[in-house]
Scaffold this motif. Structure first.
Motif, PDB file in Angstrom:
ATOM      1  N   THR A   1       0.970  -1.246   0.036  1.00 36.26           N
ATOM      2  CA  THR A   1       0.015  -0.119  -0.028  1.00 36.26           C
ATOM      3  C   THR A   1       0.852   1.230   0.029  1.00 36.26           C
ATOM      4  O   THR A   1       0.611   2.202  -0.557  1.00 36.26           O
ATOM      5  CB  THR A   1      -0.917  -0.014   1.119  1.00 36.26           C
ATOM      6  OG1 THR A   1      -1.716  -1.283   1.106  1.00 36.26           O
ATOM      7  CG2 THR A   1      -2.050   1.116   1.119  1.00 36.26           C
ATOM      8  N   THR A   2       2.069   1.369   0.628  1.00 40.83           N
ATOM      9  CA  THR A   2       2.801   2.280   0.644  1.00 40.83           C
ATOM     10  C   THR A   2       3.371   2.664  -0.711  1.00 40.83           C
ATOM     11  O   THR A   2       3.474   3.740  -0.985  1.00 40.83           O
ATOM     12  CB  THR A   2       3.980   2.256   1.665  1.00 40.83           C
ATOM     13  OG1 THR A   2       4.728   1.187   1.519  1.00 40.83           O
ATOM     14  CG2 THR A   2       3.511   2.054   3.241  1.00 40.83           C
ATOM     15  N   MET A   3       3.933   1.514  -1.408  1.00 42.35           N
ATOM     16  CA  MET A   3       4.384   1.525  -2.657  1.00 42.35           C
ATOM     17  C   MET A   3       3.177   2.084  -3.508  1.00 42.35           C
ATOM     18  O   MET A   3       3.372   2.964  -4.528  1.00 42.35           O
ATOM     19  CB  MET A   3       4.640   0.175  -3.308  1.00 42.35           C
ATOM     20  CG  MET A   3       5.336   0.220  -4.602  1.00 42.35           C
ATOM     21  SD  MET A   3       6.063  -1.327  -4.960  1.00 42.35           S
ATOM     22  CE  MET A   3       7.146  -0.986  -6.252  1.00 42.35           C
ATOM     23  N   LEU A   4       1.903   1.683  -3.520  1.00 47.15           N
ATOM     24  CA  LEU A   4       0.615   1.870  -4.165  1.00 47.15           C
ATOM     25  C   LEU A   4       0.510   3.617  -4.105  1.00 47.15           C
ATOM     26  O   LEU A   4       0.373   4.450  -5.099  1.00 47.15           O
ATOM     27  CB  LEU A   4      -0.437   1.357  -3.727  1.00 47.15           C
ATOM     28  CG  LEU A   4      -1.443   1.228  -4.754  1.00 47.15           C
ATOM     29  CD1 LEU A   4      -1.395   0.950  -5.962  1.00 47.15           C
ATOM     30  CD2 LEU A   4      -2.812   0.657  -3.964  1.00 47.15           C
ATOM     31  N   LEU A   5       0.573   3.900  -2.720  1.00 44.27           N
ATOM     32  CA  LEU A   5       0.194   5.314  -2.840  1.00 44.27           C
ATOM     33  C   LEU A   5       1.221   6.429  -3.430  1.00 44.27           C
ATOM     34  O   LEU A   5       1.197   7.328  -4.216  1.00 44.27           O
ATOM     35  CB  LEU A   5       0.454   5.858  -1.343  1.00 44.27           C
ATOM     36  CG  LEU A   5      -0.762   5.438  -0.558  1.00 44.27           C
ATOM     37  CD1 LEU A   5      -0.600   5.181   1.097  1.00 44.27           C
ATOM     38  CD2 LEU A   5      -2.033   6.227  -0.739  1.00 44.27           C
ATOM     39  N   LYS A   6       2.717   5.768  -3.651  1.00 43.87           N
ATOM     40  CA  LYS A   6       3.498   6.492  -4.165  1.00 43.87           C
ATOM     41  C   LYS A   6       3.569   6.408  -5.926  1.00 43.87           C
ATOM     42  O   LYS A   6       3.799   7.360  -6.555  1.00 43.87           O
ATOM     43  CB  LYS A   6       4.957   5.981  -3.801  1.00 43.87           C
ATOM     44  CG  LYS A   6       6.176   6.864  -4.303  1.00 43.87           C
ATOM     45  CD  LYS A   6       7.480   6.547  -3.799  1.00 43.87           C
ATOM     46  CE  LYS A   6       8.563   7.402  -3.986  1.00 43.87           C
ATOM     47  NZ  LYS A   6       8.673   8.003  -5.224  1.00 43.87           N
ATOM     48  N   ILE A   7       3.039   5.272  -6.279  1.00 41.32           N
ATOM     49  CA  ILE A   7       2.761   5.272  -7.522  1.00 41.32           C
ATOM     50  C   ILE A   7       1.833   6.001  -8.154  1.00 41.32           C
ATOM     51  O   ILE A   7       1.834   6.740  -9.013  1.00 41.32           O
ATOM     52  CB  ILE A   7       2.286   3.719  -7.920  1.00 41.32           C
ATOM     53  CG1 ILE A   7       3.600   2.745  -7.866  1.00 41.32           C
ATOM     54  CG2 ILE A   7       1.848   3.178  -9.237  1.00 41.32           C
ATOM     55  CD1 ILE A   7       3.321   1.103  -7.564  1.00 41.32           C
ATOM     56  N   LEU A   8       0.763   6.060  -7.470  1.00 39.23           N
ATOM     57  CA  LEU A   8      -0.540   6.992  -7.902  1.00 39.23           C
ATOM     58  C   LEU A   8      -0.025   8.423  -7.938  1.00 39.23           C
ATOM     59  O   LEU A   8      -0.447   9.224  -8.696  1.00 39.23           O
ATOM     60  CB  LEU A   8      -1.742   6.841  -6.841  1.00 39.23           C
ATOM     61  CG  LEU A   8      -2.467   5.384  -6.600  1.00 39.23           C
ATOM     62  CD1 LEU A   8      -3.359   5.462  -5.863  1.00 39.23           C
ATOM     63  CD2 LEU A   8      -2.781   5.424  -8.341  1.00 39.23           C
ATOM     64  N   GLU A   9       0.896   8.776  -6.870  1.00 37.77           N
ATOM     65  CA  GLU A   9       1.284  10.314  -6.731  1.00 37.77           C
ATOM     66  C   GLU A   9       2.251  10.506  -8.114  1.00 37.77           C
ATOM     67  O   GLU A   9       2.267  11.508  -8.493  1.00 37.77           O
ATOM     68  CB  GLU A   9       1.888  10.390  -5.447  1.00 37.77           C
ATOM     69  CG  GLU A   9       2.450  11.912  -5.211  1.00 37.77           C
ATOM     70  CD  GLU A   9       3.218  11.861  -3.900  1.00 37.77           C
ATOM     71  OE1 GLU A   9       4.267  12.396  -3.721  1.00 37.77           O
ATOM     72  OE2 GLU A   9       2.748  11.393  -2.564  1.00 37.77           O
ATOM     73  N   ASP A  10       3.301   9.431  -8.179  1.00 34.75           N
ATOM     74  CA  ASP A  10       4.400   9.843  -9.263  1.00 34.75           C
ATOM     75  C   ASP A  10       3.721   9.652 -10.691  1.00 34.75           C
ATOM     76  O   ASP A  10       4.153  10.226 -11.394  1.00 34.75           O
ATOM     77  CB  ASP A  10       5.468   8.799  -9.133  1.00 34.75           C
ATOM     78  CG  ASP A  10       6.124   9.257  -7.693  1.00 34.75           C
ATOM     79  OD1 ASP A  10       5.989  10.279  -6.886  1.00 34.75           O
ATOM     80  OD2 ASP A  10       7.071   8.286  -7.437  1.00 34.75           O
ATOM     81  N   GLU A  11       3.222   8.574 -10.915  1.00 34.07           N
ATOM     82  CA  GLU A  11       2.625   8.257 -12.273  1.00 34.07           C
ATOM     83  C   GLU A  11       1.416   8.847 -12.593  1.00 34.07           C
ATOM     84  O   GLU A  11       1.300   9.043 -13.995  1.00 34.07           O
ATOM     85  CB  GLU A  11       2.421   6.695 -12.317  1.00 34.07           C
ATOM     86  CG  GLU A  11       3.722   5.951 -11.886  1.00 34.07           C
ATOM     87  CD  GLU A  11       4.802   6.012 -12.938  1.00 34.07           C
ATOM     88  OE1 GLU A  11       4.527   6.151 -14.164  1.00 34.07           O
ATOM     89  OE2 GLU A  11       6.102   5.665 -12.550  1.00 34.07           O
TER      90      GLU A  11
ATOM     91  N   SER B   1      -0.237   5.330  10.154  1.00 33.56           N
ATOM     92  CA  SER B   1       0.689   6.268   9.376  1.00 33.56           C
ATOM     93  C   SER B   1       0.502   6.504   8.325  1.00 33.56           C
ATOM     94  O   SER B   1       0.883   7.637   7.549  1.00 33.56           O
ATOM     95  CB  SER B   1       1.991   5.552   9.729  1.00 33.56           C
ATOM     96  OG  SER B   1       2.108   4.428   9.003  1.00 33.56           O
ATOM     97  N   LEU B   2      -0.552   5.724   7.352  1.00 34.94           N
ATOM     98  CA  LEU B   2      -0.993   6.049   6.081  1.00 34.94           C
ATOM     99  C   LEU B   2      -2.143   7.202   5.979  1.00 34.94           C
ATOM    100  O   LEU B   2      -2.296   7.591   4.764  1.00 34.94           O
ATOM    101  CB  LEU B   2      -1.082   4.651   5.272  1.00 34.94           C
ATOM    102  CG  LEU B   2      -0.015   3.663   5.261  1.00 34.94           C
ATOM    103  CD1 LEU B   2      -0.337   2.653   4.390  1.00 34.94           C
ATOM    104  CD2 LEU B   2       1.155   4.451   4.771  1.00 34.94           C
ATOM    105  N   LEU B   3      -3.035   7.338   6.963  1.00 38.04           N
ATOM    106  CA  LEU B   3      -4.062   8.115   7.087  1.00 38.04           C
ATOM    107  C   LEU B   3      -3.649   9.301   6.503  1.00 38.04           C
ATOM    108  O   LEU B   3      -4.673  10.211   5.691  1.00 38.04           O
ATOM    109  CB  LEU B   3      -4.847   8.070   8.206  1.00 38.04           C
ATOM    110  CG  LEU B   3      -5.430   6.931   8.661  1.00 38.04           C
ATOM    111  CD1 LEU B   3      -5.866   6.849   9.995  1.00 38.04           C
ATOM    112  CD2 LEU B   3      -6.721   6.875   7.920  1.00 38.04           C
ATOM    113  N   SER B   4      -2.641   9.982   6.945  1.00 36.22           N
ATOM    114  CA  SER B   4      -2.253  11.482   6.781  1.00 36.22           C
ATOM    115  C   SER B   4      -2.071  11.553   5.215  1.00 36.22           C
ATOM    116  O   SER B   4      -2.044  12.553   4.529  1.00 36.22           O
ATOM    117  CB  SER B   4      -1.127  11.948   7.382  1.00 36.22           C
ATOM    118  OG  SER B   4      -0.109  11.204   7.183  1.00 36.22           O
TER     119      SER B   4
END
Length: 878
Positions: free
Chosen positions: A39-49, A280-283
Motif C-alpha cells: 500500500t505504501t508503494m501504491l500511494l507513491k505510484i499514484l502520486e508519481d505516475e 501512519s498512512l491516513l495522513s
C-alpha cells in the motif's frame, strides 16, 4: 491528456513487501506487513505516475500452460508462508477501496496478463509503466513501455527503458528471453544451459543476437567446454526460451478501455486503513473530507434542563450518561449529565450535578440501580468531584464488547445503529471532527446527551437478553463489571513517580548518548549527525567501505534491519544500534513519562482498555505502562522511578508462571504436558527432553531455547515459516520440529483439530468463562481467510482463558484485601502480572494472601503457579 496505463505485478510486489518488512500484525491479530508495504508503494505510484488507466495482475494458481511444456516449471519453490497467503484477500480489499481493478486468469500468470495489456496499449500509442520485481518482464520494455523493477525490498526501484538496458545489461529488451534461455533461472526452475552464466550468455548475444543464431553458428564459438555444454543442452535451451516468453495474446476478458482510473474515495480508503491499523498512512490519503457529517432529521425528544435537583425525580432505576469531550478523561471536564427514568428525561449541567447534595447521595446509594455507559470512565470522572458512584447494574459498553468483540466502535450511537436504532447522531456530527471539533451550545449538547441516555435506557433489556442467550450474562455481571470498578479505582489512584529519579535517569542517558556519539565519531574519524541517514550513509558505506545492503531514493539505507546485518562488520555498528535504542528510551519513555505526570500529585494515571482486544486481554494507554522495554538494562531501570505512595511502603509484584501453557495443558487434556506442570518441572526442558528424546542432563541451552520457541509458538498457532524466523533455522527444520512436538503431545494436536471442527460447526470459539470470538471466515471458500480463522480458533481459547483468569484473580484479590482490612492496593496489571503497593508491615500477609488467591481463583486440571517479589520500587519488585 495522454493515456497512461500502470500495470502492477501483484504477486511479485506483495512477495517482496512480505520479505522486506518485519512480520507485523494489527490489533485483531491479522498479519498486515505485506499489505502495508504494497500500500505504501501504491500511494507513491499514484502520486508519481498519475495513471489514467490501471490494473493489478495476479497469478491464478500453481498450474499454468507452461507446465504442459515442462512439468518441473517453478518446481522446488517453497510453499507460500500462511502469514503471507492470508494477506492476499486483504490486499484485494484494499485495491477495491482504492477502486483499482485487479484480475487473474486460470492457467496464465500475471506476466501474461501484463504483457497482453501492455502490447494492446502500445498499439494505441499509450504510455505504459509496468511495476514488478521479476526481470522476465524486462522483455516488454520499449519506447512506450517502461519497466519499473524493484531491487532489494520495495522502496528501491530502477526504471528500465531500452536505452538503460543497453547501457546496464548490454542487451536489448527482446534479448532477455534469449539471455534467460541460456543462463536459466533457478527461482523459476528454468534449466537453461548448465554452466552458462550471465556474463557468457551476454557475450554470446552481443555477438549473435538471438538463441537461434547462437546455435546456427555453434561451430565457430570458441571454447571446447562451452561448445560442448551448448550442444548437449540444446533442447533445454529452446524449451527454456519458450518458458520465459511472455504471451502477448492471452485470452483475457478485460480490455484496456475498461481500466480507466479516476482516483479513489478518501472515506473508503480511510475506513480500511483504520480497520487494518495503518494509522501512519491516513495522513497520506488525499482529499480527506473535512468538517462535520450532515445532520439527519430527528424526531423531537422531550426533556428538561435542571438548574436544581429534587429528590422526587431520582427514582430507584435510571439510565445515566456522564458526558465528556475527548478520550483522555483523566484531564477532561464533565460537559453535562443525561438522566432518564421511567417518568421523564433530564439534562443536568455539570455545576448543578456536582454541587447537589441530593444528587450525590443518590449516586452513592447502592440500592438505586443505574444503567451506565462505561462504568470505569463514569467512576473516574465522578471521583474527581469526590463522588463515589455505586449501584451500577448495567454497563452498555461492556455488554456491546462481549456481544460484538470484533467491532471497533462501541459508542452509544454505533451500538444503536447496529440494533436498528437511528434516533441518535454520531458524536462527530455534534462535536465536529479533528482540529475543528468543539463542544456545541448547551441546547444542542443537551439534546444529544439525552438522546444517548434514552437509547441506553430503551435497549438495556434487549442486550441483557442477548447476553443470557449466549451464556454471557454471568461473564458481564460477575467478571467484567466488577473488574471495571476496580480498574477505575486503580486509574484514579495512579502510580507515584519519583520525578527526581526519572530526571536523573534522563540526564544519565543524555551523558551516555553523548559518550556514545563521541565513540562513534572516533571510530568514524570525523564528526557528523548520528541521526541523519544522509550523513551516516556515506560514513558507513563510502568511508568505512561496509557492504551496501539496501539503497533508497535519497541514498543509502541505514535502517535498523540493515545495521543488524552489518553487526559483525565493524564495531561502529553496535554503538550505533545502542545509540538508537537509548535515544528511544530517552524520548519515548523518560521525556514521554515526564509529560504525563500529574503536576499536583506526581502520579501517572494510565488508562486501561477493557473493551478493545478480541481475546479479552487488557491494554493500557496514556501512557502505555505495559510496554516499557525491559530487554535493555537501561529500560528495566525506568521502573525504578515507579515507587510506593506511602512512607515505609513497598511495591509488590506477582505474576503467573507460564499461564497460557498451563491453560493449554488443561484444555487439551494432554497427560505429558499436565504431568510436567504437576511435578513442577521446567516445561521448556521437559519439552526438549520429549522432542529430542534425551535425558534431562543432556538438554543443551540451544535445545531448551528451541523448545521454548515452539511451546509459546504453538499457543499462537505458529507456522513453520514463523518458527524458522524466530529460531533462525530453515523452514524444513522448523516443520520437522513442529511435527516432533505434536508426536510428543498428541492431545494438543487433537485439541487443535477438534476446536477447528467446533468453530466450523457453531461459528465461534469460547474461553473457560464463555467469552466468545466469532470466526465468520472459518467456512470461507478462500483458503487464506479460512486458514487464518482456523489459527485464531486454536489460540483464542488459550489466550482468552488466560485473560479471564487474571481478571478474576484481580476481583478475588481486591475482595480479599478488603476482607483482611489491609491498606495494600492494586496499582497496575501488566499482562500476567499484578503490581501492588502496601505498608511494609503487611508484606508477610501479602506473601501469604496474593499467591493463594491468584493460584486458586479458578480450578484447572493443572496447578497455577505464582511468583512474587517486592522492594522499594517496581524495578526492585522484579
Amino acid at each position: 491528456m495522454a493515456e497512461k496505463l500502470v500495470l502492477i505485478d501483484g504477486n511479485s510486489i506483495i512477495y517482496r513487501a512480505f520479505f522486506a518488512l518485519p512480520l507485523l500484525n494489527n490489533d485483531k491479530g491479522v498479519y498486515t506487513n505485506a499489505v502495508y508495504g504494497f500500500t505504501t508503494m501504491l500511494l507513491k505510484i499514484l502520486e508519481d505516475e498519475k495513471p489514467t488507466h490501471m490494473l493489478v495482475a495476479f497469478d491464478a494458481g500453481k498450474t499454468t500452460f507452461r507446465h504442459e511444456t515442462y512439468k518441473e516449471y517453478k518446481g522446488g519453490r517453497q510453499k507460500t508462508p500462511p502469514e503471507l497467503s492470508e494477506q492476499f484477500p486483504i490486499l484485494k480489499e484494499v485495491l477495491d477501496a482504492f477502486q483499482i481493478p485487479h484480475y487473474q486468469l486460470e492457467q496464465y500468470e500475471a506476466d501474461d496478463i501484463i504483457g497482453t495489456l501492455a502490447s494492446e496499449a502500445e498499439d494505441k500509442k499509450w504510455d505504459v509503466t509496468v511495476i514488478s520485481g521479476d526481470k522476465d518482464l524486462l522483455q516488454l520494455a520499449s519506447d512506450r513501455v517502461t519497466v519499473n523493477l524493484t531491487k532489494k525490498g520495495i522502496s528501491d526501484i530502477e526504471l528500465y527503458t531500452p536505452a538503460f538496458m543497453k547501457e546496464k545489461m548490454e542487451i536489448d529488451p527482446d534479448q532477455i528471453i534469449d539471455l534467460k534461455a541460456l543462463m536459466g533461472d533457478s527461482s523459476d526452475n528454468i534449466p537453461g544451459v548448465p554452466g552458462v552464466g550471465q556474463k557468457t550468455a551476454t557475450k554470446l548475444l552481443k555477438q549473435y543476437h538471438t538463441l537461434e543464431r547462437v546455435y546456427e553458428n555453434l561451430d565457430e564459438i570458441s571454447g571446447k567446454k562451452l561448445k560442448e555444454k551448448l550442444s548437449n543442452h540444446k533442447s533445454e535451451a529452446f524449451m527454456s526460451k519458450e518458458l520465459v516468453t511472455i504471451k502477448l495474446d492471452s485470452p483475457i476478458k478485460v480490455k484496456i478501455d475498461e481500466l480507466d482510473y479516476s482516483g479513489y474515495s478518501a472515506t473508503e480508503v480511510s475506513t480500511i486503513f483504520k480497520n487494518l491499523g495503518f494509522q501512519s498512512l491516513l495522513s497520506r490519503v488525499e482529499g480527506a473530507e473535512e468538517g462535520a457529517i450532515e445532520s439527519q432529521e430527528l424526531k423531537e425528544i422531550e426533556y428538561d434542563i435542571l438548574q436544581d435537583i429534587h429528590e422526587d425525580i431520582l427514582t430507584d432505576h435510571a439510565a445515566l450518561v456522564v458526558e465528556m469531550f475527548g478520550d483522555s478523561y483523566h484531564q477532561a471536564a464533565i460537559e453535562g449529565i443525561g438522566l432518564v427514568t421511567e417518568k421523564h428525561a433530564y439534562f443536568i449541567p455539570t455545576e448543578t450535578a456536582v454541587q447537589s447534595k441530593v444528587f450525590k447521595e443518590w449516586l452513592e446509594d447502592a440500592r438505586k440501580s443505574k444503567i451506565v455507559f462505561d462504568a470505569k470512565k463514569t467512576l473516574v470522572a465522578l471521583l474527581r468531584h469526590d463522588i463515589h458512584i455505586k449501584g451500577i447494574a448495567f454497563d452498555m459498553l461492556l455488554s456491546s464488547y462481549l456481544l460484538n468483540p470484533s467491532e471497533n466502535n462501541h459508542d452509544i450511537p454505533a451500538i444503536g445503529h447496529r440494533m436498528g436504532r437511528t434516533e441518535v447522531l454520531y458524536d462527530e456530527e455534534v462535536y465536529g471532527k479533528g482540529a475543528k471539533a468543539k463542544v456545541p451550545e448547551q441546547d444542542v449538547l443537551a439534546d444529544h446527551v439525552v438522546r444517548k441516555t434514552n437509547l441506553m435506557y430503551q435497549v438495556k433489556s434487549q442486550m441483557e437478553e442477548e447476553l443470557k442467550q449466549n451464556d454471557q450474562y454471568e461473564l458481564l455481571k460477575e467478571l467484567e463489571m466488577p473488574l471495571a470498578l476496580i480498574l477505575g479505582e486503580m486509574e484514579h489512584t495512579g502510580v507515584l513517580v519519583d520525578i527526581g529519579r526519572l530526571e536523573k535517569m534522563g540526564e544519565d542517558l543524555k551523558q551516555r548518548l553523548n559518550d556514545l556519539e563521541k565513540e562513534v565519531h572516533d571510530l568514524a574519524g570525523e564528526k557528523f549527525n548520528l541521526n541523519s541517514p544522509k550523513q551516516l550513509g556515506p560514513i558507513l558505506f563510502e568511508k568505512l567501505e561496509l557492504p551496501v545492503i539496501k539503497k533508497t531514493k535519497t541514498g543509502y539505507s541505514t535502517a535498523a534491519d540493515v545495521l543488524e546485518q552489518l553487526k559483525d562488520e565493524h564495531p561502529i555498528i553496535e554503538k550505533l544500534l545502542l545509540y538508537r535504542q537509548l535515544g528511544k528510551l530517552q524520548s519515548t519513555y523518560i521525556e514521554g513519562l515526564l509529560k504525563v505526570v500529574d503536576k499536583d500529585t506526581c502520579k501517572i494515571h494510565t488508562r486501561f482498555n477493557q473493551a478493545l482486544t478480541q481475546t479479552g486481554r487488557l491494554s493500557s494507554i496514556d501512557p502505555n505502562l505495559q510496554n516499557i522495554p525491559i530487554r535493555l538494562e537501561e529500560g528495566r531501570k525506568i521502573r525504578q522511578a515507579f515507587v510506593p505512595s506511602g512512607k515505609d511502603w513497598i511495591m509488590f509484584a506477582a505474576d503467573y508462571s507460564q499461564i497460557e501453557l498451563r491453560v493449554l495443558a488443561h484444555i487439551a487434556g494432554d497427560e505429558k504436558l499436565s504431568e510436567a506442570f504437576k511435578n513442577d518441572q521446567d516445561i521448556h526442558t521437559r519439552t526438549a527432553m520429549d522432542v529430542f528424546h534425551v535425558e534431562e542432563n543432556d538438554v543443551t541451552s540451544i535445545m531448551r531455547r528451541q523448545a521454548k520457541a515452539v511451546n509459546f509458538g504453538i499457543v499462537y498457532g505458529i507456522s513453520d515459516y514463523g518458527l524458522s524466523q524466530s529460531l533462525g533455522i530453515t523452514r524444513k527444520e522448523a516443520k520437522k520440529f513442529i511435527e516432533r512436538y505434536f508426536d510428543s503431545y498428541p492431545e494438543v494436536k487433537n485439541y487443535m483439530d477438534e476446536i477447528v471442527h467446533e468453530a466450523k460447526h457453531q461459528g465461534y470459539v469460547t474461553t473457560i468463562m464463555n467469552r466468545r470470538r466469532y470466526l465468520p471466515d472459518i467456512t470461507s471458500r478462500n483458503f487464506n481467510m479460512r486458514s487464518f480463522a482456523e489459527r485464531t480458533a486454536m489460540n483464542t481459547p488459550i489466550q482468552g482463558s488466560a485473560a479471564d483468569i487474571i481478571k478474576k484473580a484481580m476481583i478475588d484479590l481486591h475482595e480479599k484485601l478488603l476482607d483482611e482490612k489491609l491498606n495494600a492496593r492494586m496499582l497496575l496489571q501488566v499482562h500476567d502480572e499484578l503490581i501492588l503497593e502496601a505498608p511494609k508491615e503487611e508484606i508477610d500477609k501479602l506473601k501469604e494472601i496474593v499467591p493463594a488467591v491468584m493460584e486458586n481463583t479458578v480450578e484447572l486440571s493443572v496447578p497455577l503457579k505464582v511468583d512474587y517479589e517486592y522492594g522499594e520500587s517496581w524495578f526492585d519488585a522484579k
